[in-house]
Design an enzyme around this catalytic site. Structure first.
Site, short mmCIF file in Angstrom:
data_model
loop_
_atom_site.label_atom_id
_atom_site.label_comp_id
_atom_site.label_asym_id
_atom_site.label_seq_id
_atom_site.Cartn_x
_atom_site.Cartn_y
_atom_site.Cartn_z
N SER A 166 0.31 -1.40 0.04
CA SER A 166 -0.27 -0.07 0.17
C SER A 166 0.76 1.51 0.11
O SER A 166 0.65 2.57 -0.12
CB SER A 166 -0.89 -0.11 1.11
N THR A 167 2.11 1.18 0.03
CA THR A 167 2.81 2.29 0.04
C THR A 167 3.26 3.14 -1.37
O THR A 167 2.78 4.56 -1.51
CB THR A 167 4.94 2.15 0.44
#
Lengths: 465, 489
Positions: free
Chosen positions: B219-220
């Protein structure tokens, strides 16, 4: 023919003796190793080595005595050979002493310091050299021992089989209390004497009484037979003793002397064919020959993850470059074992005095060889000619095989660099070799006895009918 | 017999000539090659014949030299707190060569560099021994300690950058190794070295995870996707609805839904909310709507697909691939074949924090001669501009919301504005391996933006929800940021 006056002919005038030239050169031959010795000490410890004075006096004394003996007993001898031998021997001592300073390759297991022993052997060698000059009044005496020398050479060659192999080759005989000898070094001289004596007698038969076969002249069996048998025997023994260098040397010696004696080029062809056949045969059967050839083709290849001796020697040469690292400042000890002091001493020479120094040393060998052949040219008797060319040829082949092997020109075969490398038998035998060459050259350059006054020399009376 | 004799003389002359030609070939033509052959021990003997120069952090040497009596090599390398600094220094071993800074700056450290010619010449005339120069790094000892201690016995890596210059402030990788243990060449050194090799140690302590290992960024990566959306004008207002359904059906598939982790308000969410809760549906749709080419172009502006990110130690290539539509949608949320190094994700955070300007990461500030003259000084370089300043502002405010109200709350620091993004990357076929916990963040103070951090932890079984990055990785990032800010005060 005026061109032959100084080399071959019997002239009534005396060739210059050149003894003073020899003396001057000897001074250099002593001083250069002394400077080298001091140089090593300064580089290693920053001080003049303690033995400097003793070394100078010792080497000077040896050179002085040899010079005086030559002056007395061989006044017309070649002036270059003695100084060159002295210089090479002196430098060899310095290099061995320099390698003795490396603790890792001078452990008691590896024989410890070797320079003192080498000095002793060198002295013995010089003594033998003097003995040859003093007691061998005429080299033609050796001709009488043609067949005895054949027997002695065979005994010398066979003897090492009864002794255990050392460093992978069965070429030593061990005499309790005295040490080890390498009889092959002496056999080289003695076989040359046998070949010279035999070929002198048989050369006409070999050259002329031959059958023509496929465009080549093949000699009769009874002429060639004995010499071929001896040669084949010695070759087989050497292969059995896994001493390839010496086999090659003997074979070359045989071909050169046969060619000179018979003046027939077909012998060269014959010899080359034989050697090619022999090389292929030996290479097929002997695994260690294959290893040597493989190492020669791939000098830098790693074995079992480690750098080989061959590669270490190449690194030594490469790191030396043109001018070298300086005496005492190289790392040829990385070759390991006692090899740097014996077979691989040229690697130290190349690393520490560089390309310049190594070429100098090679040129010294070249000069010594050519002086030997010149002696052969000058000799007046066929036996002297054959013996001189045999000895010089053997010396040349030995230098080529060793130096070529160490520098990677040809596959490596273990032999010693004459005078330079550590080894008692080698240094003694080579001093004897130079002694015999000097004796032949003295005879060759000595002015012929003035012709006896003859009545025929008087004015011819013309009788008129 | 004289004719054959003369021929023999010529033959012998040729033999000697052949030898002369050969030694000229070896000692003149091949000399340099043989002299510098890596297996020629003289090279190593020379290298270790004088003490090496040092690698400096915060004015203090983190390396040293000690004399040994083992064989040919006089000096041996030592390391202070070697485990912590190994990802920075690399190693210099008598027996096993060297790597990283020790290798790249070998000429300076041993003193043989051409630029040290003058100092060498002076040494020669004054009779002094050749001395090595020093390598001054950009690292911050306190930040490095916070990163290394924070990772503890977990497997993972931390990279901290100064967003304004690109200077690397922390570079930690665990499990680590102490290069001192095999700096020499005894049997003990060989044993220590072999024990660290991959085949004997599956944990791979000698792998520099911060620079040389790529992970799915999870998700980064939504930060990059958000940047692409803003830059390409797909959305201009972070607080406008995005018109995205839940679940989002992947394009070109019959009926393959992209779900969110847990029950979160993602249907028709704004960009800010989507980032705050880490909505897979929203960012998957953005990636699909923009298409592979635009996504790839934006990722490349951040440094993806560049095989030559040299710090000067070269980082592994981070990859945003050319892909089909469903795969591209997955790549937009940091999955599929999307791979990034920790350094790469720190670069993403720092570019956002630096107003959209990406600086080239570096860790060698200067090279210094033994007499302390500076031989080479690094000047910060711009690597690219992935974002317009106004878009950077928008993205910053979104990342700050993540830390204030979203999944990254554990990275909050009193009196400091922190922006961040968590991530938990699925890993392995059918997601059966342990996921990776990620956290990227930056901190802003009144004086500027001194630090951006990326943390990755090769996770344990306890991590299965998207909060994992926030639980496990964010506190480490917080520690590093605090250390840097404290050092500035």
């Amino acid at each position: 023919m005026s061109s032959t006056t100084t080399t071959t002919t019997v002239g009534t005038f005396a060739a210059p003796s050149r003894r003073n030239t020899e003396l001057a050169l000897l001074v250099f031959a002593v001083l250069i190793p002394v400077f080298a010795y001091v140089n090593v000490g300064l580089a290693k410890d920053g001080s003049v080595p303690a033995g400097a004075l003793g070394y100078t006096l010792g080497l000077g004394l040896l050179a002085g005595v040899t010079h005086l003996v030559v002056r007395k007993w061989a006044p017309y001898a070649d002036p270059l050979m003695l100084p060159i031998a002295t210089l090479l021997n002196g430098l060899g001592l310095v290099f061995i002493w320099r390698l003795d300073q490396e603790p890792k390759i001078s452990t008691p297991q590896l024989g410890g310091a070797m320079a003192p022993g080498q000095l002793m052997w060198s002295t013995l060698g010089v003594a033998l050299f003097l003995g040859v000059l003093v007691f061998l009044k005429d080299h033609r005496v050796l001709q009488r021992y043609t067949y005895i020398s054949m027997v002695v050479a065979l005994v010398l060659l066979i003897a090492p089989i009864f002794f255990p192999a050392r460093f992978g080759a069965r070429i030593w005989i061990t005499i309790p209390g005295v040490g080890s000898l390498q009889p092959g070094e002496f056999a080289k001289i003695i076989i040359a004497i046998f070949f010279a004596g035999y070929l002198m007698v048989k050369r006409d038969a070999l050259a002329l009484a031959s059958r023509r076969f496929m465009g080549m002249y093949l000699p009769r069996g009874r002429d060639l037979g004995p010499i071929l048998v001896i040669w084949a025997l010695s070759l087989m023994i050497l292969v059995f003793e896994t001493d390839l260098g010496t086999s090659l040397l003997f074979f070359g010696l045989f071909v050169i002397m046969l060619y000179v004696a018979t003046e027939r080029t077909s012998w060269i062809v014959f010899g080359l064919l034989l050697s090619a056949g022999g090389a292929v045969a030996v290479a097929t059967f002997e695994s260690h020959v294959q290893v040597r050839v493989h190492n020669w083709l791939n000098p830098l290849e790693l074995q079992n993850g480690g750098v080989t001796e061959t590669a270490q020697a190449m690194y030594s040469f490469g790191s030396g470059g043109i001018l070298g690292s300086g005496l005492g400042q190289g790392y040829s000890r990385l070759i390991g074992g006692i090899a740097p002091k014996s077979d691989y001493i040229l690697a130290t020479v190349g690393e520490e005095i560089g390309l310049a120094g190594l070429m100098g040393i090679l040129l010294l060998y070249g000069l010594l060889i050519e002086r030997g052949i010149r002696t052969a040219l000058a000799a007046r008797d066929p036996f002297g000619k054959l013996l001189a060319v045999g000895l010089s040829g053997a010396f040349a082949l030995q230098v080529f095989v060793v130096a070529g092997g160490v520098t990677g020109l040809i596959p490596l075969t273990g032999m010693t660099m004459p005078f330079l490398a550590q080894g008692g038998s080698s240094v003694i035998a080579n001093w004897a070799l130079v002694g015999i060459l000097l004796r032949i050259s003295d005879t060759a350059r000595r002015p012929a006895p003035a012709p006896a006054p003859s009545t025929d020399a008087e004015m011819t009376q013309v009788v008129r009918p | 017999m004289n004719k054959p004799l003369r021929r023999v003389a010529v033959f012998c002359g040729l033999l000697v000539l052949a030898l002369l030609v050969r030694v000229n070939w070896v000692q003149f033509v091949q000399s340099d090659q043989l002299k510098n052959d890596p297996h020629n021990r003289r090279v190593a003997i020379e290298r270790y014949s004088t003490p090496r120069g040092n690698i400096i952090v915060d004015g203090k040497a983190i390396t040293g030299s000690t004399t040994t009596d083992s064989g040919d090599f006089k000096y041996k390398r030592t390391y202070k707190n070697g485990k912590m600094w190994a990802p920075v220094t690399g190693y210099a071993s008598q027996a096993f060569d060297s790597n990283q800074l020790e290798k790249l700056n070998d000429a300076i450290l041993t003193g043989t560099d051409d630029r040290l010619f003058f100092s060498r010449t002076v040494d020669m005339f004054t009779g002094g021994k050749q001395k090595g120069g020093n390598v001054v790094t950009t690292l911050d000892a306190k930040a490095q300690k916070a990163a290394f201690d924070g990772l503890g016995d977990k497997k993972g890596a931390v990279v901290a950058l100064n967003p304004e210059t690109g200077a690397i402030l922390a570079l930690a990788s665990t499990p680590s190794y102490d290069p001192s243990t095999f700096a020499g060449m005894t049997d003990k050194d060989a044993e220590a070295y072999n024990a660290l090799q991959k085949k004997n140690n599956p944990d791979e302590p000698m792998l520099n995870r911060a620079l040389r290992q790529t992970y799915p960024p999870g998700s980064t990566f939504k930060v990059v996707t958000a940047a692409a959306a803003l830059e390409n004008g797909l959305y201009t207002d972070p607080d406008a609805k995005t018109d995205s359904p839940v679940p989002y059906i992947l394009p070109d598939t019959v009926h393959q839904p992209l779900n969110n982790e847990g029950n979160i308000p993602c249907e028709n969410a704004t960009l800010r909310v989507a980032l705050q809760y880490s909505c897979n549906t929203v960012f998957g749709k953005i990636s699909a709507d923009l298409g592979n080419a635009k996504m790839k172009a934006e990722a490349e502006k951040f440094g993806f697909n560049d095989a030559k990110i040299d710090t000067p130690v070269r980082a592994a290539e981070s990859v945003f691939p050319k892909d089909n539509r469903p795969q591209n949608a997955m790549a937009g949320i940091g999955q599929a074949s999307n791979r990034a190094t920790p350094l790469q994700m720190a670069m993403v955070a720092s570019a956002v924090a630096n107003g959209g300007k990406l600086m080239k990461p570096y860790m060698v500030e200067s090279l210094v001669a033994p007499n302390l003259n500076v031989v080479q000084q690094h000047t910060p370089q711009e690597l690219g501009r992935p974002l317009k300043p106004e878009n950077a502002q928008k993205l910053q405010s979104m990342m700050e919301t993540v830390v204030k109200d979203g999944t990254g709350q554990s990275a909050q620091i009193d009196g400091v504005t922190v922006g961040g993004k968590t991530g938990t990357a699925q890993h392995g076929e059918n997601n059966k391996d342990n996921p990776y916990a990620w956290f990227i963040s930056y901190a802003k103070t009144a004086k500027g933006t001194p630090v951006a951090v990326a943390v990755v932890i090769e996770g344990s079984d306890t991590l299965r929800d998207d909060i994992a990055g926030g639980k496990l990785a964010a506190p480490i990032a917080k520690g590093v940021m605090e250390a840097v800010i404290e050092g500035q005060r």
